[in-house]
Scaffold this active site. Structure first.
Site, PDB file in Angstrom:
ATOM      1  N   GLY A 174       0.803  -1.217   0.000  1.00 58.20           N
ATOM      2  CA  GLY A 174       0.000   0.000   0.000  1.00 58.20           C
ATOM      3  C   GLY A 174       0.835   1.265   0.000  1.00 58.20           C
ATOM      4  O   GLY A 174       2.064   1.227  -0.140  1.00 58.20           O
TER       5      GLY A 174
ATOM      6  N   GLU B  80      -1.874  -5.210  -1.513  1.00 59.26           N
ATOM      7  CA  GLU B  80      -1.396  -5.878  -0.293  1.00 59.26           C
ATOM      8  C   GLU B  80      -0.901  -4.855   0.730  1.00 59.26           C
ATOM      9  O   GLU B  80       0.277  -4.851   1.085  1.00 59.26           O
ATOM     10  CB  GLU B  80      -0.223  -6.809  -0.652  1.00 59.26           C
ATOM     11  CG  GLU B  80      -0.482  -7.809  -1.764  1.00 59.26           C
ATOM     12  CD  GLU B  80       0.812  -8.477  -2.265  1.00 59.26           C
ATOM     13  OE1 GLU B  80       1.918  -8.027  -1.899  1.00 59.26           O
ATOM     14  OE2 GLU B  80       0.698  -9.446  -3.018  1.00 59.26           O
ATOM     15  N   PRO B  81      -1.752  -3.974   1.220  1.00 54.82           N
ATOM     16  CA  PRO B  81      -1.267  -2.954   2.157  1.00 54.82           C
ATOM     17  C   PRO B  81      -1.047  -3.524   3.561  1.00 54.82           C
ATOM     18  O   PRO B  81      -1.810  -4.363   4.025  1.00 54.82           O
ATOM     19  CB  PRO B  81      -2.409  -1.937   2.182  1.00 54.82           C
ATOM     20  CG  PRO B  81      -3.631  -2.728   1.853  1.00 54.82           C
ATOM     21  CD  PRO B  81      -3.198  -3.860   0.976  1.00 54.82           C
TER      22      PRO B  81
ATOM     23  N   ARG C  84       1.412  -1.424   6.197  1.00 52.86           N
ATOM     24  CA  ARG C  84       1.697  -0.226   6.991  1.00 52.86           C
ATOM     25  C   ARG C  84       0.497   0.723   7.064  1.00 52.86           C
ATOM     26  O   ARG C  84       0.145   1.204   8.127  1.00 52.86           O
ATOM     27  CB  ARG C  84       2.870   0.508   6.320  1.00 52.86           C
ATOM     28  CG  ARG C  84       3.458   1.640   7.139  1.00 52.86           C
ATOM     29  CD  ARG C  84       4.443   2.424   6.277  1.00 52.86           C
ATOM     30  NE  ARG C  84       5.467   1.613   5.685  1.00 52.86           N
ATOM     31  CZ  ARG C  84       6.645   1.340   6.238  1.00 52.86           C
ATOM     32  NH1 ARG C  84       6.954   1.827   7.399  1.00 52.86           N
ATOM     33  NH2 ARG C  84       7.525   0.579   5.597  1.00 52.86           N
TER      34      ARG C  84
ATOM     35  N   TYR D 220      16.429   1.558  10.475  1.00 58.00           N
ATOM     36  CA  TYR D 220      16.255   2.391   9.263  1.00 58.00           C
ATOM     37  C   TYR D 220      16.438   3.879   9.540  1.00 58.00           C
ATOM     38  O   TYR D 220      16.056   4.700   8.711  1.00 58.00           O
ATOM     39  CB  TYR D 220      14.828   2.247   8.707  1.00 58.00           C
ATOM     40  CG  TYR D 220      14.308   0.850   8.564  1.00 58.00           C
ATOM     41  CD1 TYR D 220      14.869  -0.049   7.653  1.00 58.00           C
ATOM     42  CD2 TYR D 220      13.216   0.421   9.298  1.00 58.00           C
ATOM     43  CE1 TYR D 220      14.356  -1.327   7.505  1.00 58.00           C
ATOM     44  CE2 TYR D 220      12.704  -0.859   9.158  1.00 58.00           C
ATOM     45  CZ  TYR D 220      13.288  -1.723   8.260  1.00 58.00           C
ATOM     46  OH  TYR D 220      12.772  -2.979   8.116  1.00 58.00           O
TER      47      TYR D 220
ATOM     48  N   CYS E 294      21.897  -2.743  25.385  1.00 53.29           N
ATOM     49  CA  CYS E 294      23.335  -2.452  25.355  1.00 53.29           C
ATOM     50  C   CYS E 294      23.858  -2.348  23.931  1.00 53.29           C
ATOM     51  O   CYS E 294      24.588  -3.220  23.450  1.00 53.29           O
ATOM     52  CB  CYS E 294      24.078  -3.508  26.157  1.00 53.29           C
ATOM     53  SG  CYS E 294      23.628  -3.368  27.876  1.00 53.29           S
ATOM     54  N   GLU E 295      23.431  -1.333  23.242  1.00 57.44           N
ATOM     55  CA  GLU E 295      23.883  -1.019  21.882  1.00 57.44           C
ATOM     56  C   GLU E 295      23.790   0.494  21.757  1.00 57.44           C
ATOM     57  O   GLU E 295      22.771   1.079  22.142  1.00 57.44           O
ATOM     58  CB  GLU E 295      22.916  -1.590  20.827  1.00 57.44           C
ATOM     59  CG  GLU E 295      22.800  -3.070  20.797  1.00 57.44           C
ATOM     60  CD  GLU E 295      23.595  -3.734  19.677  1.00 57.44           C
ATOM     61  OE1 GLU E 295      24.224  -3.027  18.860  1.00 57.44           O
ATOM     62  OE2 GLU E 295      23.582  -4.965  19.656  1.00 57.44           O
TER      63      GLU E 295
HETATM   64  N1  LLP Z   1       3.575  -7.101  -0.212  1.00 62.38           N
HETATM   65  C1  LLP Z   1       4.848  -7.542  -0.187  1.00 62.38           C
HETATM   66  C2  LLP Z   1       5.262  -8.584  -1.111  1.00 62.38           C
HETATM   67  C3  LLP Z   1       5.761  -6.967   0.724  1.00 62.38           C
HETATM   68  O1  LLP Z   1       7.023  -7.388   0.724  1.00 62.38           O
HETATM   69  C4  LLP Z   1       5.332  -5.946   1.601  1.00 62.38           C
HETATM   70  C5  LLP Z   1       6.252  -5.345   2.562  1.00 62.38           C
HETATM   71  C6  LLP Z   1       3.980  -5.551   1.557  1.00 62.38           C
HETATM   72  C7  LLP Z   1       3.127  -6.137   0.622  1.00 62.38           C
HETATM   73  C8  LLP Z   1       3.407  -4.506   2.476  1.00 62.38           C
HETATM   74  O2  LLP Z   1       3.918  -3.257   2.189  1.00 62.38           O
HETATM   75  P1  LLP Z   1       3.314  -1.964   2.960  1.00 62.38           P
HETATM   76  O3  LLP Z   1       1.877  -1.789   2.531  1.00 62.38           O
HETATM   77  O4  LLP Z   1       3.391  -2.252   4.408  1.00 62.38           O
HETATM   78  O5  LLP Z   1       4.176  -0.840   2.530  1.00 62.38           O
HETATM   79  N2  LLP Z   1      10.075  -3.392   8.085  1.00 62.38           N
HETATM   80  C9  LLP Z   1       9.993  -2.278   7.167  1.00 62.38           C
HETATM   81  C10 LLP Z   1       8.998  -2.522   6.073  1.00 62.38           C
HETATM   82  C11 LLP Z   1       9.282  -3.778   5.281  1.00 62.38           C
HETATM   83  C12 LLP Z   1       8.260  -4.022   4.213  1.00 62.38           C
HETATM   84  C13 LLP Z   1       8.454  -5.350   3.601  1.00 62.38           C
HETATM   85  N3  LLP Z   1       7.464  -5.699   2.624  1.00 62.38           N
HETATM   86  C14 LLP Z   1       9.678  -1.010   7.953  1.00 62.38           C
HETATM   87  O6  LLP Z   1       9.531  -1.071   9.173  1.00 62.38           O
HETATM   88  O7  LLP Z   1       9.619   0.064   7.368  1.00 62.38           O
END
Ligand code: LLP
Length: 424
Positions: A249, A283-284, A286, A326, A352-353
């Site tokens: 998303g 596929e949202p 976040r 990040y 401890c980092e």
């Molecule tokens: N579909 C696939 C194949 C993905 O790899 C991801 C996220 C999503 C959907 C969902 O994307 P979104 O809608 O959430 O942007 N840990 C990182 C984010 C890693 C995202 C990995 N893939 C962070 O905290 O920013």
């Protein structure tokens, strides 16, 4: 400084006459008191509102919103989303089992990821999921073989790498030419031709995902153009595609980002998809739960070092990894009314980092014992947490109007060691 107005965007407010910040109608001080800190807290109405925004923006097509489970896989969250019509994007057998336990419909599950094991493929085949988003020729061969052995036809989409720059953090950009994800459009065409000749494979769709926290629409639309071009040429070759999965998303507001409008996104797609009769999937993750969740933490100590004021809190990088991994920025605010003069401080955790810094150079009025809220942690917060430094993971609480419900217990020392207590 965060104002009451901007807090409302996060579903937060301090009611007149009260001293504590509230999520929906529940005082966050009370939550901290009752469940202890650190503690993740989510707003049910914020989550559902975000899901409904996707569902209504994309209602101009036959569509399915497949929540990316990795953002927050808590069973209660999955159950809530399943009850409101969400499908799911999974990336492991563990996520598949979670979705099933939460009552998710197998025919609304797509399976992404570059490294699906034989066990995971078998489990998903037997479950009867909607689509395997296949990311390499070797995976296509493995999928076809396992499906033939099990006597099942495997539903297939190829994940195409449209080679679009998503203009996001390099760790979460997945659509560059050098990315490990997906295959080039040229390879995708070859894989579709191979797949069409495999009796144990049923081609259902095409998939792409160019990255996360994308705050502009152009990369999404550019990716959609490339995918559509391929769909049209496949159709010309007699390979028909039932759904187009456009991946994750839109980005969310952490600090000053403008989030792309879903209606503008869907309208722009509508123009492009005039000649496509199938279903659109997104596929949202976040943007469904990111701003609907926060992490409560309590100030343990104040400490002055060379030219810096440190606020040492009880949440650390093991609870919320995004800032250290990040350099992500999360707003941090006091839950109660500040009693001291605001000053510039660094908020650091107990791990401890040296990278265990949750926020740098923040103007805050804080003293020992105060409860703070780290905002926008609903996605990739709890799900990326670890027990590093033997710190049990925090509890999670779901707020619904005036009610709050514990949806994950705080881990105990026993949870930390039970899988290591092997009789000699
Ligand atoms: N579909 C696939 C194949 C993905 O790899 C991801 C996220 C999503 C959907 C969902 O994307 P979104 O809608 O959430 O942007 N840990 C990182 C984010 C890693 C995202 C990995 N893939 C962070 O905290 O920013």
């Amino acid at each position: 400084m965060t104002t009451q107005h901007s807090l409302r965007a996060f579903g937060l407010h301090t009611p007149p006459g009260k001293s504590s910040l509230h999520m929906e109608s529940v005082s966050l001080s009370d939550i901290a008191q009752h469940h202890g800190t650190p503690c993740y807290v989510y707003s049910k109405s914020a989550i559902l509102q975000a899901l409904h925004e996707y569902q209504s923006a994309f209602s101009c097509f036959p569509s399915l919103i497949c929540y990316a489970v990795k953002a927050n896989p808590n069973l209660s969250i999955l159950r809530l989303l399943a009850e409101h019509g969400a499908g799911f994007d999974i990336v492991s057998g563990g996520e598949l089992l979670r979705v099933l336990e939460a009552g998710g419909d197998p025919q609304r599950i797509v399976f992404s990821g570059v490294g699906k094991s034989i066990e995971e493929i078998d489990l998903a085949l037997k479950t009867g999921i909607l689509s395997f988003n296949v990311e390499s020729e070797a995976e296509l061969q493995r999928l076809a073989k396992r499906a033939a052995i099990l006597g099942i036809r495997a539903p297939l989409s190829i994940r195409v790498n449209p080679e679009v720059d998503a203009h996001t953090h390099p760790y979460i950009a997945t659509g560059l030419r050098t990315s490990k994800f997906g295959v080039s459009t040229t390879t995708a065409r070859t894989l579709y031709q191979q797949a069409a000749a495999l009796p144990s494979i049923h081609i259902v769709g095409i998939d792409c995902h160019i990255g996360s926290q994308i705050t502009r629409l152009e990369p999404f639309l550019e990716a959609a153009d490339k995918v559509l071009e391929l769909v049209e040429s496949l159709q010309y070759e007699g390979i028909s595609i039932e759904h187009i999965d456009l991946g994750g998303g839109v980005g969310i507001h952490y600090r000053d980002e403008e989030c792309p409008s879903l209606t503008t996104y869907a309208n722009a797609l509508q123009n492009k998809l005039k000649n496509f009769n199938g279903r659109i999937l997104v596929e949202p993750g976040r943007s469904i739960i990111g701003n609907g969740g926060l992490l409560l933490t309590r100030v343990e100590y104040l400490k002055s070092i060379a030219e810096r004021q440190l606020v040492i809190v009880d949440a650390g990088m093991n609870d919320l990894m995004r800032p250290s991994l990040y350099q992500a920025w999360h707003d941090i605010i006091a839950v109660g009314l500040g009693k001291t003069e605001a000053q510039i401080v660094d908020i650091v955790g107990p791990v401890c980092e040296s990278s265990d810094v949750l926020g740098k150079d923040r103007l805050l009025s804080v003293q020992e014992g105060d409860v703070m809220a780290i905002l926008s942690c609903g996605a990739y917060g709890a799900s990326m947490g670890s027990q590093y430094n033997s710190r049990p993971r925090p509890p999670e609480v779901l707020i619904d109007g005036q009610e709050s419900r514990l949806i994950r217990y705080r881990e105990t020392f026993d949870d930390l060691v039970k899988s290591e207590r092997i009789p000699l």
